[in-house]
Design a protein around this motif. Sequence first.
Motif, PDB file in Angstrom:
ATOM      1  N   VAL A  30      24.165  53.086  17.433  1.00 33.77           N
ATOM      2  CA  VAL A  30      24.462  53.080  16.007  1.00 33.77           C
ATOM      3  C   VAL A  30      25.197  51.787  15.681  1.00 33.77           C
ATOM      4  O   VAL A  30      26.290  51.543  16.189  1.00 33.77           O
ATOM      5  CB  VAL A  30      25.323  54.294  15.606  1.00 33.77           C
ATOM      6  CG1 VAL A  30      25.514  54.319  14.092  1.00 33.77           C
ATOM      7  CG2 VAL A  30      24.691  55.588  16.075  1.00 33.77           C
ATOM      8  N   ASP A  31      24.567  50.956  14.847  1.00 35.24           N
ATOM      9  CA  ASP A  31      25.174  49.686  14.453  1.00 35.24           C
ATOM     10  C   ASP A  31      25.703  48.919  15.658  1.00 35.24           C
ATOM     11  O   ASP A  31      26.869  48.506  15.699  1.00 35.24           O
ATOM     12  CB  ASP A  31      26.269  49.916  13.417  1.00 35.24           C
ATOM     13  CG  ASP A  31      25.705  50.116  12.016  1.00 35.24           C
ATOM     14  OD1 ASP A  31      24.611  49.571  11.738  1.00 35.24           O
ATOM     15  OD2 ASP A  31      26.341  50.815  11.208  1.00 35.24           O
ATOM     16  N   PHE A  32      24.826  48.780  16.677  1.00 37.75           N
ATOM     17  CA  PHE A  32      25.063  47.930  17.844  1.00 37.75           C
ATOM     18  C   PHE A  32      26.069  48.517  18.838  1.00 37.75           C
ATOM     19  O   PHE A  32      26.476  47.834  19.772  1.00 37.75           O
ATOM     20  CB  PHE A  32      25.509  46.528  17.405  1.00 37.75           C
ATOM     21  CG  PHE A  32      24.682  45.988  16.272  1.00 37.75           C
ATOM     22  CD1 PHE A  32      23.382  45.567  16.494  1.00 37.75           C
ATOM     23  CD2 PHE A  32      25.182  45.949  14.980  1.00 37.75           C
ATOM     24  CE1 PHE A  32      22.596  45.098  15.443  1.00 37.75           C
ATOM     25  CE2 PHE A  32      24.405  45.492  13.927  1.00 37.75           C
ATOM     26  CZ  PHE A  32      23.113  45.063  14.155  1.00 37.75           C
ATOM     27  N   HIS A  33      26.449  49.770  18.661  1.00 37.44           N
ATOM     28  CA  HIS A  33      27.337  50.439  19.606  1.00 37.44           C
ATOM     29  C   HIS A  33      26.585  51.611  20.241  1.00 37.44           C
ATOM     30  O   HIS A  33      26.013  52.453  19.541  1.00 37.44           O
ATOM     31  CB  HIS A  33      28.605  50.945  18.917  1.00 37.44           C
ATOM     32  CG  HIS A  33      29.493  49.849  18.404  1.00 37.44           C
ATOM     33  ND1 HIS A  33      30.305  49.099  19.225  1.00 37.44           N
ATOM     34  CD2 HIS A  33      29.669  49.372  17.156  1.00 37.44           C
ATOM     35  CE1 HIS A  33      30.959  48.211  18.499  1.00 37.44           C
ATOM     36  NE2 HIS A  33      30.589  48.346  17.245  1.00 37.44           N
ATOM     37  N   LEU A  34      26.606  51.662  21.569  1.00 36.43           N
ATOM     38  CA  LEU A  34      25.938  52.740  22.294  1.00 36.43           C
ATOM     39  C   LEU A  34      26.876  53.932  22.415  1.00 36.43           C
ATOM     40  O   LEU A  34      28.020  53.800  22.864  1.00 36.43           O
ATOM     41  CB  LEU A  34      25.540  52.262  23.688  1.00 36.43           C
ATOM     42  CG  LEU A  34      24.744  53.257  24.536  1.00 36.43           C
ATOM     43  CD1 LEU A  34      23.349  53.451  23.964  1.00 36.43           C
ATOM     44  CD2 LEU A  34      24.653  52.761  25.981  1.00 36.43           C
ATOM     45  N   HIS A  35      26.408  55.097  22.002  1.00 32.76           N
ATOM     46  CA  HIS A  35      27.207  56.321  22.060  1.00 32.76           C
ATOM     47  C   HIS A  35      26.535  57.304  23.023  1.00 32.76           C
ATOM     48  O   HIS A  35      25.359  57.640  22.848  1.00 32.76           O
ATOM     49  CB  HIS A  35      27.328  56.966  20.675  1.00 32.76           C
ATOM     50  CG  HIS A  35      28.037  56.114  19.681  1.00 32.76           C
ATOM     51  ND1 HIS A  35      29.406  56.090  19.550  1.00 32.76           N
ATOM     52  CD2 HIS A  35      27.564  55.227  18.759  1.00 32.76           C
ATOM     53  CE1 HIS A  35      29.750  55.254  18.593  1.00 32.76           C
ATOM     54  NE2 HIS A  35      28.649  54.715  18.106  1.00 32.76           N
ATOM     55  N   PRO A  36      27.252  57.777  24.029  1.00 26.33           N
ATOM     56  CA  PRO A  36      26.667  58.740  24.963  1.00 26.33           C
ATOM     57  C   PRO A  36      26.552  60.119  24.319  1.00 26.33           C
ATOM     58  O   PRO A  36      27.421  60.535  23.546  1.00 26.33           O
ATOM     59  CB  PRO A  36      27.670  58.749  26.122  1.00 26.33           C
ATOM     60  CG  PRO A  36      28.972  58.372  25.492  1.00 26.33           C
ATOM     61  CD  PRO A  36      28.635  57.411  24.385  1.00 26.33           C
ATOM     62  N   LEU A  37      25.475  60.794  24.624  1.00 22.59           N
ATOM     63  CA  LEU A  37      25.292  62.173  24.183  1.00 22.59           C
ATOM     64  C   LEU A  37      25.580  63.065  25.389  1.00 22.59           C
ATOM     65  O   LEU A  37      24.720  63.279  26.241  1.00 22.59           O
ATOM     66  CB  LEU A  37      23.865  62.374  23.665  1.00 22.59           C
ATOM     67  CG  LEU A  37      23.435  61.441  22.532  1.00 22.59           C
ATOM     68  CD1 LEU A  37      21.996  61.711  22.121  1.00 22.59           C
ATOM     69  CD2 LEU A  37      24.368  61.564  21.333  1.00 22.59           C
ATOM     70  N   GLN A  38      26.803  63.547  25.458  1.00 25.51           N
ATOM     71  CA  GLN A  38      27.281  64.271  26.622  1.00 25.51           C
ATOM     72  C   GLN A  38      27.396  65.758  26.327  1.00 25.51           C
ATOM     73  O   GLN A  38      27.307  66.194  25.182  1.00 25.51           O
ATOM     74  CB  GLN A  38      28.658  63.721  27.024  1.00 25.51           C
ATOM     75  CG  GLN A  38      28.663  62.219  27.272  1.00 25.51           C
ATOM     76  CD  GLN A  38      30.054  61.637  27.201  1.00 25.51           C
ATOM     77  OE1 GLN A  38      30.772  61.835  26.230  1.00 25.51           O
ATOM     78  NE2 GLN A  38      30.451  60.925  28.248  1.00 25.51           N
ATOM     79  N   ASP A  39      27.592  66.538  27.378  1.00 24.60           N
ATOM     80  CA  ASP A  39      27.812  67.970  27.208  1.00 24.60           C
ATOM     81  C   ASP A  39      28.972  68.206  26.242  1.00 24.60           C
ATOM     82  O   ASP A  39      30.032  67.581  26.353  1.00 24.60           O
ATOM     83  CB  ASP A  39      28.147  68.626  28.548  1.00 24.60           C
ATOM     84  CG  ASP A  39      26.998  68.542  29.541  1.00 24.60           C
ATOM     85  OD1 ASP A  39      25.942  67.985  29.187  1.00 24.60           O
ATOM     86  OD2 ASP A  39      27.162  69.033  30.664  1.00 24.60           O
ATOM     87  N   ARG A  40      28.747  69.101  25.301  1.00 22.15           N
ATOM     88  CA  ARG A  40      29.777  69.495  24.345  1.00 22.15           C
ATOM     89  C   ARG A  40      30.429  68.287  23.671  1.00 22.15           C
ATOM     90  O   ARG A  40      31.627  68.038  23.788  1.00 22.15           O
ATOM     91  CB  ARG A  40      30.838  70.369  25.024  1.00 22.15           C
ATOM     92  CG  ARG A  40      30.269  71.687  25.525  1.00 22.15           C
ATOM     93  CD  ARG A  40      31.349  72.621  26.037  1.00 22.15           C
ATOM     94  NE  ARG A  40      30.783  73.917  26.413  1.00 22.15           N
ATOM     95  CZ  ARG A  40      31.501  74.955  26.825  1.00 22.15           C
ATOM     96  NH1 ARG A  40      32.821  74.844  26.924  1.00 22.15           N
ATOM     97  NH2 ARG A  40      30.921  76.106  27.147  1.00 22.15           N
TER      98      ARG A  40
END
Length: 294
Positions: free
Chosen positions: A61-71
């Motif tokens: 999102v807008d050049f920042h990687l966000h992990p999709l983690q448990d909960r």
Amino acid sequence: MVKTGHVSMIRQMTYQPPGRSAASVETMTFGRLRELNDGGTQRADFHVLAVIDAGPGSVTVDFHLHPLQDRSAVWIPPGAVHQWDDIAEVEGHLVLFVPTAPVTHATRELVASPDPAAHRRIPAADWPFVDAARSHLLLEASAPPSDSSTELPGILLSALIARLHAPHAEARLTHPVFRLFRSSVEAHFRQHHDAGYYARTLGYAPRTLSRAVQQATGRTAKAYVVERLVLEAKRLLAHDRLTAARCAGVLGFPDASNFSVFFHKATGERPGAWQAAATGTRVPTPSTPPEPVT
């Protein structure tokens, strides 16, 4: 999508709830997202709130990687350019809603925040409440539309948002000066880059304004404006493939040199070099160095 003669790399998404023209809240599973997602870059005119039961995965999102983690949860506000990078194993739900969908004052203020996507792990003690709020919303959103149920999705969305609010969100809500400043910056940052302009326009001393912004965000008023300009510049460079000269015009700089100096000071890179790295293209080496701005 075509903009000012340039073919955009972004797919613009408009809120269009299927079969429920009056619905301000929609939901879908990550399984459904996988069916619809083509791996491209997107920009929506609505909020996307993802609640992840299990990962792993990621979204940029807008050049920042966000992990999709448990909960965990990721909140993508309108206008943010995003790309679902790796969601093959992600389980959870997405809640899509327009800015006016929440029904309480506090949750509408949270929704009005222009901050980039907020990603957070949900503490174990909070998860049962988040899960229950989401389940109730999913159940109501799946009900046949009727006059008696039109307000319930917004009420239940407000409950979910209240349970998922980002850390320090209350600080933004308790600063009316910052709320005014935030709205003014969003409306005028392309024309006015000086924090003093916003202090004068809002009728506050520069010190008072900067203190309010610092308390609400941890940044000075000047840093807040610079951050907003840099984000828009990166969007224009990476996604609309504009030149530094075109970016300068769109963002209110007198010329390309001034914009280049600003961008380099804020990011440590020249616009052309940053654009080449972001888009995977080669930037030509200039024969002579740029002249300094006096």
